[in-house]
Design a protein around this motif. Sequence first.
Motif, mmCIF file in Angstrom:
data_model
loop_
_atom_site.group_PDB
_atom_site.id
_atom_site.type_symbol
_atom_site.label_atom_id
_atom_site.label_comp_id
_atom_site.label_asym_id
_atom_site.label_seq_id
_atom_site.Cartn_x
_atom_site.Cartn_y
_atom_site.Cartn_z
ATOM 1 N N THR A 48 0.820 -1.209 0.000
ATOM 2 C CA THR A 48 0.000 0.000 0.000
ATOM 3 C C THR A 48 0.855 1.262 0.000
ATOM 4 N N VAL A 51 -0.343 4.188 -1.931
ATOM 5 C CA VAL A 51 -1.515 4.922 -1.469
ATOM 6 C C VAL A 51 -1.015 6.059 -0.590
ATOM 7 N N ARG A 76 -9.549 11.995 0.203
ATOM 8 C CA ARG A 76 -8.543 11.080 -0.344
ATOM 9 C C ARG A 76 -8.959 9.677 0.055
ATOM 10 N N THR A 77 -8.794 8.735 -0.838
ATOM 11 C CA THR A 77 -9.119 7.314 -0.662
ATOM 12 C C THR A 77 -10.511 7.076 -0.072
ATOM 13 N N LEU A 92 -14.674 0.673 -2.371
ATOM 14 C CA LEU A 92 -13.393 0.909 -3.040
ATOM 15 C C LEU A 92 -12.208 0.385 -2.235
ATOM 16 N N TRP A 94 -8.308 0.885 -2.595
ATOM 17 C CA TRP A 94 -7.317 1.692 -3.301
ATOM 18 C C TRP A 94 -5.998 0.960 -3.432
ATOM 19 N N TRP A 97 -2.597 5.857 -4.824
ATOM 20 C CA TRP A 97 -3.090 7.228 -4.713
ATOM 21 C C TRP A 97 -1.859 8.112 -4.797
ATOM 22 N N ALA A 102 -4.897 7.927 -9.299
ATOM 23 C CA ALA A 102 -5.314 7.060 -8.196
ATOM 24 C C ALA A 102 -6.089 5.897 -8.807
ATOM 25 N N ALA A 104 -8.351 2.205 -8.011
ATOM 26 C CA ALA A 104 -9.053 1.381 -7.027
ATOM 27 C C ALA A 104 -9.974 0.401 -7.734
ATOM 28 N N THR A 127 -9.847 4.612 -12.416
ATOM 29 C CA THR A 127 -8.599 5.365 -12.390
ATOM 30 C C THR A 127 -8.942 6.840 -12.415
#
Length: 168
Positions: A48, A51, A76-77, A92, A94, A97, A102, A104, A127
């Motif tokens: 991650t 992200v 965000r996210t 979602l 992710w 990011w 970004a 997901a 995307t």
Amino acid sequence: MQSTSHTTRRAKTVVAAALAGVAACGVLALQAAHASTSSGSAERTARTAGVARGSAAPYVVNHYGEENADNGRAERTPKNLVLSEFTSISGLHWKEWGTKEAVATGKVTGNWCLETCSDKPLKATVTLSDPKTVNGKKVFSAFTLKLAQGTGEYESEDLQGKHALATS
């Protein structure tokens, strides 16, 4: 009497040694389990790492939820995201990011597919791209949606290609 006392002490020593051995095994097992969990945690962190939540990463203006329907909210996210007036994506996960895009996976629904996807949303990858500065905040301004199955052509909504994303 001495031999009974000696036998009792010997038995207590053996029991104590056995308990100490069991305790040591337990400590070693806990350490091994912790090391395994820590390395799994490190793997998750590595997976991650894309992200980002730093100040350079853009936001997405999200109109999901009654409280955000009119004005949107910079996030965000997000867990759920309104992509257009007809389409939203939920659940979602992710994968990335970054400062440019970004990515997901989630489940797409819309008023264009109520009969087919309200009970069984369509799996897709979204995307977000084309960050722009709007009202002093950097926000993504476009999205591309790739359905897991199907072409994305529907009577009232074309999900193919790049689409504008709300920026305010």
